[in-house]
Design a protein around this motif. Structure first.
Motif, PDB file in Angstrom:
ATOM      1  N   GLY A 178       4.673  -5.760  -2.539  1.00  0.00           N
ATOM      2  CA  GLY A 178       6.018  -6.189  -2.878  1.00  0.00           C
ATOM      3  C   GLY A 178       6.234  -6.479  -4.452  1.00  0.00           C
ATOM      4  O   GLY A 178       7.540  -6.523  -4.700  1.00  0.00           O
ATOM      5  N   GLY A 179       5.393  -6.290  -5.019  1.00  0.00           N
ATOM      6  CA  GLY A 179       5.743  -6.475  -6.530  1.00  0.00           C
ATOM      7  C   GLY A 179       5.766  -7.818  -7.222  1.00  0.00           C
ATOM      8  O   GLY A 179       6.188  -8.795  -6.024  1.00  0.00           O
ATOM      9  N   ALA A 180       6.133  -8.153  -8.288  1.00  0.00           N
ATOM     10  CA  ALA A 180       6.477  -9.327  -8.712  1.00  0.00           C
ATOM     11  C   ALA A 180       7.864  -9.598  -8.237  1.00  0.00           C
ATOM     12  O   ALA A 180       8.271 -10.618  -7.885  1.00  0.00           O
ATOM     13  CB  ALA A 180       6.262  -9.299 -10.164  1.00  0.00           C
ATOM     14  N   SER A 181       8.865  -8.515  -7.761  1.00  0.00           N
ATOM     15  CA  SER A 181      10.162  -8.584  -7.562  1.00  0.00           C
ATOM     16  C   SER A 181      10.128  -9.418  -6.098  1.00  0.00           C
ATOM     17  O   SER A 181      11.207 -10.363  -5.794  1.00  0.00           O
ATOM     18  CB  SER A 181      10.775  -7.199  -7.399  1.00  0.00           C
ATOM     19  OG  SER A 181      10.703  -6.827  -8.675  1.00  0.00           O
ATOM     20  N   LEU A 182       9.183  -9.164  -5.353  1.00  0.00           N
ATOM     21  CA  LEU A 182       9.304  -9.733  -3.865  1.00  0.00           C
ATOM     22  C   LEU A 182       9.073 -11.322  -4.277  1.00  0.00           C
ATOM     23  O   LEU A 182       9.460 -12.050  -3.475  1.00  0.00           O
ATOM     24  CB  LEU A 182       8.138  -9.264  -2.986  1.00  0.00           C
ATOM     25  CG  LEU A 182       8.176  -9.860  -1.677  1.00  0.00           C
ATOM     26  CD1 LEU A 182       9.505 -10.022  -0.764  1.00  0.00           C
ATOM     27  CD2 LEU A 182       7.098  -9.419  -0.609  1.00  0.00           C
TER      28      LEU A 182
ATOM     29  N   VAL B  23      15.648 -10.155 -18.483  1.00  0.00           N
ATOM     30  CA  VAL B  23      15.998  -8.982 -17.307  1.00  0.00           C
ATOM     31  C   VAL B  23      15.337  -9.684 -16.288  1.00  0.00           C
ATOM     32  O   VAL B  23      15.917  -9.762 -15.020  1.00  0.00           O
ATOM     33  CB  VAL B  23      15.604  -7.524 -17.576  1.00  0.00           C
ATOM     34  CG1 VAL B  23      15.866  -6.924 -16.186  1.00  0.00           C
ATOM     35  CG2 VAL B  23      16.813  -7.030 -18.641  1.00  0.00           C
ATOM     36  N   TRP B  24      13.938  -9.903 -16.258  1.00  0.00           N
ATOM     37  CA  TRP B  24      13.215 -10.351 -15.000  1.00  0.00           C
ATOM     38  C   TRP B  24      13.642 -11.684 -14.475  1.00  0.00           C
ATOM     39  O   TRP B  24      13.668 -11.840 -13.372  1.00  0.00           O
ATOM     40  CB  TRP B  24      11.687 -10.121 -15.258  1.00  0.00           C
ATOM     41  CG  TRP B  24      11.354  -8.841 -15.511  1.00  0.00           C
ATOM     42  CD1 TRP B  24      10.914  -8.388 -16.760  1.00  0.00           C
ATOM     43  CD2 TRP B  24      11.453  -7.398 -14.782  1.00  0.00           C
ATOM     44  NE1 TRP B  24      10.752  -6.820 -16.754  1.00  0.00           N
ATOM     45  CE2 TRP B  24      10.834  -6.528 -15.316  1.00  0.00           C
ATOM     46  CE3 TRP B  24      11.863  -7.361 -13.647  1.00  0.00           C
ATOM     47  CZ2 TRP B  24      11.026  -5.296 -15.034  1.00  0.00           C
ATOM     48  CZ3 TRP B  24      11.835  -6.274 -13.130  1.00  0.00           C
ATOM     49  CH2 TRP B  24      11.333  -4.902 -13.774  1.00  0.00           C
ATOM     50  N   ALA B  25      13.850 -12.740 -15.546  1.00  0.00           N
ATOM     51  CA  ALA B  25      14.329 -14.051 -15.073  1.00  0.00           C
ATOM     52  C   ALA B  25      15.657 -13.904 -14.408  1.00  0.00           C
ATOM     53  O   ALA B  25      15.908 -14.627 -13.119  1.00  0.00           O
ATOM     54  CB  ALA B  25      14.316 -14.738 -16.292  1.00  0.00           C
TER      55      ALA B  25
ATOM     56  N   ASN C 255       8.713 -11.892 -21.866  1.00  0.00           N
ATOM     57  CA  ASN C 255       9.689 -11.231 -21.681  1.00  0.00           C
ATOM     58  C   ASN C 255       9.400  -9.876 -22.113  1.00  0.00           C
ATOM     59  O   ASN C 255       9.585  -9.161 -23.315  1.00  0.00           O
ATOM     60  CB  ASN C 255      10.876 -11.820 -22.620  1.00  0.00           C
ATOM     61  CG  ASN C 255      12.150 -11.214 -22.264  1.00  0.00           C
ATOM     62  OD1 ASN C 255      12.251 -10.074 -21.554  1.00  0.00           O
ATOM     63  ND2 ASN C 255      13.119 -11.683 -23.088  1.00  0.00           N
ATOM     64  N   THR C 256       8.955  -9.002 -21.010  1.00  0.00           N
ATOM     65  CA  THR C 256       8.595  -7.664 -21.100  1.00  0.00           C
ATOM     66  C   THR C 256       9.436  -6.716 -21.987  1.00  0.00           C
ATOM     67  O   THR C 256       8.853  -5.810 -22.750  1.00  0.00           O
ATOM     68  CB  THR C 256       8.007  -7.000 -19.867  1.00  0.00           C
ATOM     69  OG1 THR C 256       7.510  -8.140 -19.022  1.00  0.00           O
ATOM     70  CG2 THR C 256       7.176  -5.714 -20.012  1.00  0.00           C
ATOM     71  N   ILE C 257      10.714  -6.814 -21.656  1.00  0.00           N
ATOM     72  CA  ILE C 257      11.663  -5.968 -21.903  1.00  0.00           C
ATOM     73  C   ILE C 257      12.125  -5.998 -23.403  1.00  0.00           C
ATOM     74  O   ILE C 257      12.107  -5.365 -24.456  1.00  0.00           O
ATOM     75  CB  ILE C 257      12.854  -5.863 -21.132  1.00  0.00           C
ATOM     76  CG1 ILE C 257      12.316  -5.048 -19.951  1.00  0.00           C
ATOM     77  CG2 ILE C 257      14.090  -5.010 -21.808  1.00  0.00           C
ATOM     78  CD1 ILE C 257      13.175  -5.139 -18.844  1.00  0.00           C
TER      79      ILE C 257
ATOM     80  N   CYS D 243       5.552 -20.019 -12.558  1.00  0.00           N
ATOM     81  CA  CYS D 243       5.672 -19.097 -13.872  1.00  0.00           C
ATOM     82  C   CYS D 243       5.467 -17.642 -13.329  1.00  0.00           C
ATOM     83  O   CYS D 243       4.689 -17.380 -12.808  1.00  0.00           O
ATOM     84  CB  CYS D 243       4.722 -19.388 -14.956  1.00  0.00           C
ATOM     85  SG  CYS D 243       4.937 -18.348 -16.415  1.00  0.00           S
ATOM     86  N   ASP D 244       6.479 -16.598 -13.866  1.00  0.00           N
ATOM     87  CA  ASP D 244       6.113 -15.293 -13.707  1.00  0.00           C
ATOM     88  C   ASP D 244       5.178 -14.827 -15.008  1.00  0.00           C
ATOM     89  O   ASP D 244       5.907 -14.861 -16.003  1.00  0.00           O
ATOM     90  CB  ASP D 244       7.539 -14.599 -13.555  1.00  0.00           C
ATOM     91  CG  ASP D 244       7.356 -12.997 -13.729  1.00  0.00           C
ATOM     92  OD1 ASP D 244       6.102 -12.545 -13.728  1.00  0.00           O
ATOM     93  OD2 ASP D 244       8.412 -12.416 -13.605  1.00  0.00           O
ATOM     94  N   MET D 245       4.014 -14.556 -14.675  1.00  0.00           N
ATOM     95  CA  MET D 245       3.141 -14.259 -15.740  1.00  0.00           C
ATOM     96  C   MET D 245       2.758 -12.825 -15.611  1.00  0.00           C
ATOM     97  O   MET D 245       1.865 -12.440 -16.080  1.00  0.00           O
ATOM     98  CB  MET D 245       1.818 -15.176 -15.659  1.00  0.00           C
ATOM     99  CG  MET D 245       2.074 -16.379 -16.280  1.00  0.00           C
ATOM    100  SD  MET D 245       0.347 -17.205 -16.678  1.00  0.00           S
ATOM    101  CE  MET D 245       0.664 -18.706 -16.791  1.00  0.00           C
TER     102      MET D 245
ATOM    103  N   ALA E 184       0.516  -6.919 -10.893  1.00  0.00           N
ATOM    104  CA  ALA E 184      -0.808  -6.515 -11.414  1.00  0.00           C
ATOM    105  C   ALA E 184      -0.783  -5.574 -12.633  1.00  0.00           C
ATOM    106  O   ALA E 184      -1.565  -5.624 -13.420  1.00  0.00           O
ATOM    107  CB  ALA E 184      -2.039  -6.255 -10.439  1.00  0.00           C
ATOM    108  N   GLN E 185       0.355  -4.511 -12.495  1.00  0.00           N
ATOM    109  CA  GLN E 185       0.222  -3.236 -13.128  1.00  0.00           C
ATOM    110  C   GLN E 185       0.606  -3.570 -14.720  1.00  0.00           C
ATOM    111  O   GLN E 185       0.483  -2.544 -15.448  1.00  0.00           O
ATOM    112  CB  GLN E 185       1.339  -2.578 -12.485  1.00  0.00           C
ATOM    113  CG  GLN E 185       2.886  -2.839 -12.926  1.00  0.00           C
ATOM    114  CD  GLN E 185       3.433  -3.498 -11.866  1.00  0.00           C
ATOM    115  OE1 GLN E 185       2.717  -4.528 -11.018  1.00  0.00           O
ATOM    116  NE2 GLN E 185       4.768  -3.652 -11.694  1.00  0.00           N
ATOM    117  N   LYS E 186       0.782  -4.786 -15.084  1.00  0.00           N
ATOM    118  CA  LYS E 186       1.006  -4.698 -16.765  1.00  0.00           C
ATOM    119  C   LYS E 186      -0.379  -5.044 -17.203  1.00  0.00           C
ATOM    120  O   LYS E 186      -0.797  -4.451 -18.116  1.00  0.00           O
ATOM    121  CB  LYS E 186       2.023  -5.901 -16.799  1.00  0.00           C
ATOM    122  CG  LYS E 186       3.405  -5.815 -16.425  1.00  0.00           C
ATOM    123  CD  LYS E 186       4.276  -4.768 -16.885  1.00  0.00           C
ATOM    124  CE  LYS E 186       5.569  -4.405 -16.109  1.00  0.00           C
ATOM    125  NZ  LYS E 186       6.046  -5.356 -15.495  1.00  0.00           N
ATOM    126  N   ASN E 187      -1.043  -6.319 -16.730  1.00  0.00           N
ATOM    127  CA  ASN E 187      -2.227  -6.762 -17.685  1.00  0.00           C
ATOM    128  C   ASN E 187      -3.523  -6.987 -16.820  1.00  0.00           C
ATOM    129  O   ASN E 187      -4.433  -7.684 -17.269  1.00  0.00           O
ATOM    130  CB  ASN E 187      -1.649  -8.007 -18.512  1.00  0.00           C
ATOM    131  CG  ASN E 187      -2.626  -8.164 -19.705  1.00  0.00           C
ATOM    132  OD1 ASN E 187      -2.840  -7.219 -20.338  1.00  0.00           O
ATOM    133  ND2 ASN E 187      -2.757  -9.354 -20.015  1.00  0.00           N
TER     134      ASN E 187
END
Ligand SMILES: *Cc1c(COP(=O)(O)O)cnc(C)c1O
Length: 357
Positions: A74-78, A101-103, A149-151, A168-170, A191-194
């Motif tokens: 479900g990704g971080a979004s879930l 954006v993610w927050a 903040n990735t974006i 925390c969303d890390m 997982a797909q970023k780092n």
């Protein structure tokens, strides 16, 4: 094969040796003469993968048995929904810091589940800085922050001292630097970023934070159900979890967090120094909040962008086009990106200046 300098923001670069090991496991996993993709997740061989993938997170974060680690789909979004669903009491309030954006998306989901209060935001300046010095309500159920903040390319250099459980969303800077994980009630990361490929999301949660909402819980959205099932309540994303394990083993083998923190600092210094020195570029965020993972920059001669694009493409650089909300360029310097790739980008920026300034 030509070496490509991969600055992709996500899914991001993985270590070459991890890709090789992963591809081998697709054909013959653990000398079973079977692919990892075609064996039971309940097999001894896979159970070992899951156990190690969970324990290595606790090891890298230096936490004890009061924490549990899960790998979920479900990704971080879930997690934007699962966090309030599991932690926000029916009559409680959740506090959020809005840094991008993610927050914003996390806040949107929390509002659908219960009372949500945004206690600080940097939206007034297009998320180009990290808000500081805000008051944290002591009666809220938890405080949710986004470490990186990735974006927009900002990063919390220090975390708020929170009197309430800190969540925390890390996703985009997990295991990139030392953090005191015991200060957090819950940390999650796609997982797909780092830390691996897309398809699994790591959640590390303190057990005593759970079971307090008074809500009837849907099984698949209930952390306690997944904990009881050893992160195998249903079929987990077996392959992404395996590749995540390989990536974390690579990190550990090379010197762990202490090592990567130094490398990441060198990479960020090299690129920001060039952005500040080069007369044709400028950074887009407040200097003190600059991200060491996602470096956003613009050229002050936008009419020359196509010329710059030509140069970096010729140098086998990939993935530095900025997010559509920011424009310009974004170089993501995730753990697996070597310093030599940053040097290649810096050289191109210097050549560009020589030619056009
Ligand atoms: C990419 C990203 C997300 C979204 O991740 P998905 O796995 O695509 O749901 C959430 N938060 C942060 C900080 C991100 O960088």
């Amino acid at each position: 094969m030509t070496k490509v300098h991969n600055f992709s923001a996500g899914p991001g670069i993985l270590p070459a040796e991890v890709l090789k090991q992963a591809s081998e496991a697709c054909i013959n996993f653990d000398n079973l003469n079977l692919s990892l993709l075609e064996i039971s997740h309940r097999s001894k061989n896979y159970e070992k993968v899951m156990d190690e993938a969970r324990s290595i997170v606790k090891e890298l974060f230096e936490v004890g048995d009061d924490y549990e680690v899960l790998y979920l789909g479900g990704g971080a979004s879930l997690q934007f929904a699962m966090v309030p669903y599991n932690l926000l009491r029916e009559n409680g309030t959740a506090a959020y810091v809005n840094t991008g954006v993610w927050a914003t998306k996390a806040i949107k989901e929390a509002k659908l589940i219960g009372t949500t209060s945004v206690i600080a935001s940097s939206e007034d300046k297009k998320f180009t800085y990290i808000p500081k010095g805000y008051e944290i309500p002591k009666d809220a159920d938890y405080l949710h922050i986004t470490s990186n903040n990735t974006i927009y390319g900002t990063q919390m250099q220090a975390f708020p001292k929170s009197p309430i459980p800190l969540v925390c969303d890390m996703s985009s800077d997990i295991f990139s630097r030392k953090v005191n994980a015991k200060d957090f009630a819950l940390i999650y990361a796609g997982a797909q970023k780092n830390m691996g490929p897309a398809g699994s999301t790591m959640v590390m949660v303190k057990k005593d934070a759970l079971g307090k909402t008074g809500r009837k819980m849907l099984s698949m959205l209930d952390y306690q159900v997944h904990i009881k099932g050893g992160s195998m309540y249903n079929t987990p994303p077996v392959f992404p979890i395996y590749v995540t394990l390989l990536t974390l083993q690579w990190l550990k083998k090379n010197g762990g967090i202490a090592w990567i923190e130094k490398v990441n600092q060198q990479k960020a210094d090299a690129l920001y120094n060039e952005i500040d020195r080069n007369s044709l570029f400028y950074g887009t965020t407040a200097k003190e909040d600059r991200s060491k993972m996602n470096v956003c920059f613009l050229t002050n001669k936008p009419e020359l962008e196509t010329e710059f694009d030509k140069l970096w493409k010729e140098a086998n650089i990939s993935g530095i086009r900025g997010h559509r909300d920011v424009g310009g360029y974004r170089a993501s310097l995730y753990n697996a990106l070597p310093l030599e790739s940053v040097k290649a980008l810096v050289e191109v920026m210097q050549a560009f200046e020589k030619k056009f300034a």
